[in-house]
Design a protein around this motif. Structure first.
Motif, PDB file in Angstrom:
ATOM      1  N   PRO A   1       0.810  -1.228   0.000  1.00  0.00           N
ATOM      2  CA  PRO A   1       0.000   0.000   0.000  1.00  0.00           C
ATOM      3  C   PRO A   1       0.843   1.278   0.000  1.00  0.00           C
ATOM      4  N   MET A   2       2.014   1.227   0.636  1.00  0.00           N
ATOM      5  CA  MET A   2       2.887   2.396   0.648  1.00  0.00           C
ATOM      6  C   MET A   2       3.376   2.712  -0.773  1.00  0.00           C
ATOM      7  N   ILE A   3       3.743   1.700  -1.515  1.00  0.00           N
ATOM      8  CA  ILE A   3       4.194   1.904  -2.894  1.00  0.00           C
ATOM      9  C   ILE A   3       3.061   2.484  -3.746  1.00  0.00           C
ATOM     10  N   PHE A   4       1.842   1.927  -3.607  1.00  0.00           N
ATOM     11  CA  PHE A   4       0.705   2.469  -4.350  1.00  0.00           C
ATOM     12  C   PHE A   4       0.420   3.915  -3.953  1.00  0.00           C
ATOM     13  N   GLY A   5       0.551   4.227  -2.690  1.00  0.00           N
ATOM     14  CA  GLY A   5       0.329   5.599  -2.230  1.00  0.00           C
ATOM     15  C   GLY A   5       1.350   6.563  -2.792  1.00  0.00           C
ATOM     16  N   ILE A   6       2.610   6.160  -2.818  1.00  0.00           N
ATOM     17  CA  ILE A   6       3.665   7.014  -3.360  1.00  0.00           C
ATOM     18  C   ILE A   6       3.437   7.268  -4.841  1.00  0.00           C
ATOM     19  N   VAL A   7       3.109   6.214  -5.582  1.00  0.00           N
ATOM     20  CA  VAL A   7       2.853   6.378  -7.022  1.00  0.00           C
ATOM     21  C   VAL A   7       1.639   7.282  -7.244  1.00  0.00           C
ATOM     22  N   ALA A   8       0.581   7.099  -6.449  1.00  0.00           N
ATOM     23  CA  ALA A   8      -0.614   7.933  -6.599  1.00  0.00           C
ATOM     24  C   ALA A   8      -0.311   9.385  -6.258  1.00  0.00           C
ATOM     25  N   TYR A   9       0.493   9.619  -5.227  1.00  0.00           N
ATOM     26  CA  TYR A   9       0.835  10.994  -4.829  1.00  0.00           C
ATOM     27  C   TYR A   9       1.688  11.675  -5.897  1.00  0.00           C
ATOM     28  N   LYS A  10       2.633  10.938  -6.469  1.00  0.00           N
ATOM     29  CA  LYS A  10       3.528  11.519  -7.473  1.00  0.00           C
ATOM     30  C   LYS A  10       2.800  11.840  -8.776  1.00  0.00           C
ATOM     31  N   THR A  11       1.773  11.064  -9.122  1.00  0.00           N
ATOM     32  CA  THR A  11       1.089  11.276 -10.395  1.00  0.00           C
ATOM     33  C   THR A  11      -0.258  11.960 -10.232  1.00  0.00           C
ATOM     34  N   ASP A  12      -0.557  12.511  -9.070  1.00  0.00           N
ATOM     35  CA  ASP A  12      -1.842  13.167  -8.837  1.00  0.00           C
ATOM     36  C   ASP A  12      -1.971  14.411  -9.702  1.00  0.00           C
ATOM     37  N   GLY A  13      -2.987  14.445 -10.549  1.00  0.00           N
ATOM     38  CA  GLY A  13      -3.231  15.583 -11.412  1.00  0.00           C
ATOM     39  C   GLY A  13      -2.347  15.657 -12.635  1.00  0.00           C
ATOM     40  N   LYS A  14      -1.484  14.691 -12.839  1.00  0.00           N
ATOM     41  CA  LYS A  14      -0.561  14.732 -13.961  1.00  0.00           C
ATOM     42  C   LYS A  14      -1.226  14.310 -15.263  1.00  0.00           C
ATOM     43  N   TYR A  15      -2.175  13.382 -15.177  1.00  0.00           N
ATOM     44  CA  TYR A  15      -2.819  12.857 -16.378  1.00  0.00           C
ATOM     45  C   TYR A  15      -4.287  13.236 -16.385  1.00  0.00           C
ATOM     46  N   ASN A  16      -4.789  13.584 -17.574  1.00  0.00           N
ATOM     47  CA  ASN A  16      -6.189  13.914 -17.742  1.00  0.00           C
ATOM     48  C   ASN A  16      -6.699  13.120 -18.938  1.00  0.00           C
ATOM     49  N   PHE A  17      -7.585  12.170 -18.689  1.00  0.00           N
ATOM     50  CA  PHE A  17      -8.080  11.304 -19.740  1.00  0.00           C
ATOM     51  C   PHE A  17      -9.443  11.756 -20.275  1.00  0.00           C
ATOM     52  N   ARG A  18      -9.969  12.859 -19.802  1.00  0.00           N
ATOM     53  CA  ARG A  18     -11.306  13.294 -20.204  1.00  0.00           C
ATOM     54  C   ARG A  18     -11.230  14.151 -21.465  1.00  0.00           C
ATOM     55  N   ALA A  19     -12.101  13.881 -22.399  1.00  0.00           N
ATOM     56  CA  ALA A  19     -12.301  14.671 -23.626  1.00  0.00           C
ATOM     57  C   ALA A  19     -11.009  14.860 -24.415  1.00  0.00           C
ATOM     58  N   LYS A  20     -10.267  13.802 -24.571  1.00  0.00           N
ATOM     59  CA  LYS A  20      -9.058  13.880 -25.386  1.00  0.00           C
ATOM     60  C   LYS A  20      -9.397  13.468 -26.819  1.00  0.00           C
ATOM     61  N   ARG A  21      -8.839  14.184 -27.753  1.00  0.00           N
ATOM     62  CA  ARG A  21      -9.024  13.864 -29.158  1.00  0.00           C
ATOM     63  C   ARG A  21      -7.754  13.270 -29.714  1.00  0.00           C
ATOM     64  N   LYS A  22      -7.847  12.781 -30.909  1.00  0.00           N
ATOM     65  CA  LYS A  22      -6.685  12.176 -31.532  1.00  0.00           C
ATOM     66  C   LYS A  22      -5.576  13.236 -31.703  1.00  0.00           C
ATOM     67  N   GLY A  23      -4.419  12.922 -31.199  1.00  0.00           N
ATOM     68  CA  GLY A  23      -3.290  13.844 -31.277  1.00  0.00           C
ATOM     69  C   GLY A  23      -3.085  14.689 -30.025  1.00  0.00           C
ATOM     70  N   ASP A  24      -4.074  14.751 -29.133  1.00  0.00           N
ATOM     71  CA  ASP A  24      -3.909  15.495 -27.880  1.00  0.00           C
ATOM     72  C   ASP A  24      -3.024  14.715 -26.917  1.00  0.00           C
ATOM     73  N   LEU A  25      -2.283  15.447 -26.104  1.00  0.00           N
ATOM     74  CA  LEU A  25      -1.436  14.805 -25.118  1.00  0.00           C
ATOM     75  C   LEU A  25      -2.233  14.464 -23.862  1.00  0.00           C
ATOM     76  N   VAL A  26      -1.889  13.349 -23.227  1.00  0.00           N
ATOM     77  CA  VAL A  26      -2.542  12.932 -22.009  1.00  0.00           C
ATOM     78  C   VAL A  26      -1.903  13.635 -20.805  1.00  0.00           C
ATOM     79  N   VAL A  27      -0.614  13.942 -20.908  1.00  0.00           N
ATOM     80  CA  VAL A  27       0.127  14.560 -19.824  1.00  0.00           C
ATOM     81  C   VAL A  27      -0.257  16.030 -19.731  1.00  0.00           C
ATOM     82  N   GLU A  28      -0.552  16.496 -18.534  1.00  0.00           N
ATOM     83  CA  GLU A  28      -0.942  17.890 -18.323  1.00  0.00           C
ATOM     84  C   GLU A  28       0.264  18.808 -18.205  1.00  0.00           C
ATOM     85  N   TYR A  29       1.353  18.332 -17.648  1.00  0.00           N
ATOM     86  CA  TYR A  29       2.544  19.160 -17.504  1.00  0.00           C
ATOM     87  C   TYR A  29       3.777  18.339 -17.740  1.00  0.00           C
TER      88      TYR A  29
END
Length: 75
Positions: A47-75
């Protein structure tokens, strides 16, 4: 149901022994270094490993309303 008596099978002693062992496992459990290590890994480390990964990637990816060619990474 008539005629189903020839489908009966005798119980396998190994399956009965396995069933009894599974039912009574809590009676024969002992804390050993191996069981303590496995318990620590599944109760704390994983659970600690999952928590660290979730904390590090929080808000980094946005999968909503993406079109072909749009990037998934926010920053």
């Amino acid at each position: 149901m008539a005629g189903m008596e020839h489908y009966r099978m005798s119980m396998d002693p190994a399956i009965l022994k396995l069933g009894n062992m599974t039912t009574n496992r809590h009676k024969f459990f002992r804390w050993t270094p191996r069981t303590a290590r496995i318990t620590f890994m599944y109760a704390v480390f994983v659970p600690m490993i999952f928590g660290i990964v979730a904390y590090k990637t929080d808000g980094k990816y946005n999968f909503r309303a993406k079109r072909k060619g749009d990037l998934v990474v926010e920053y």
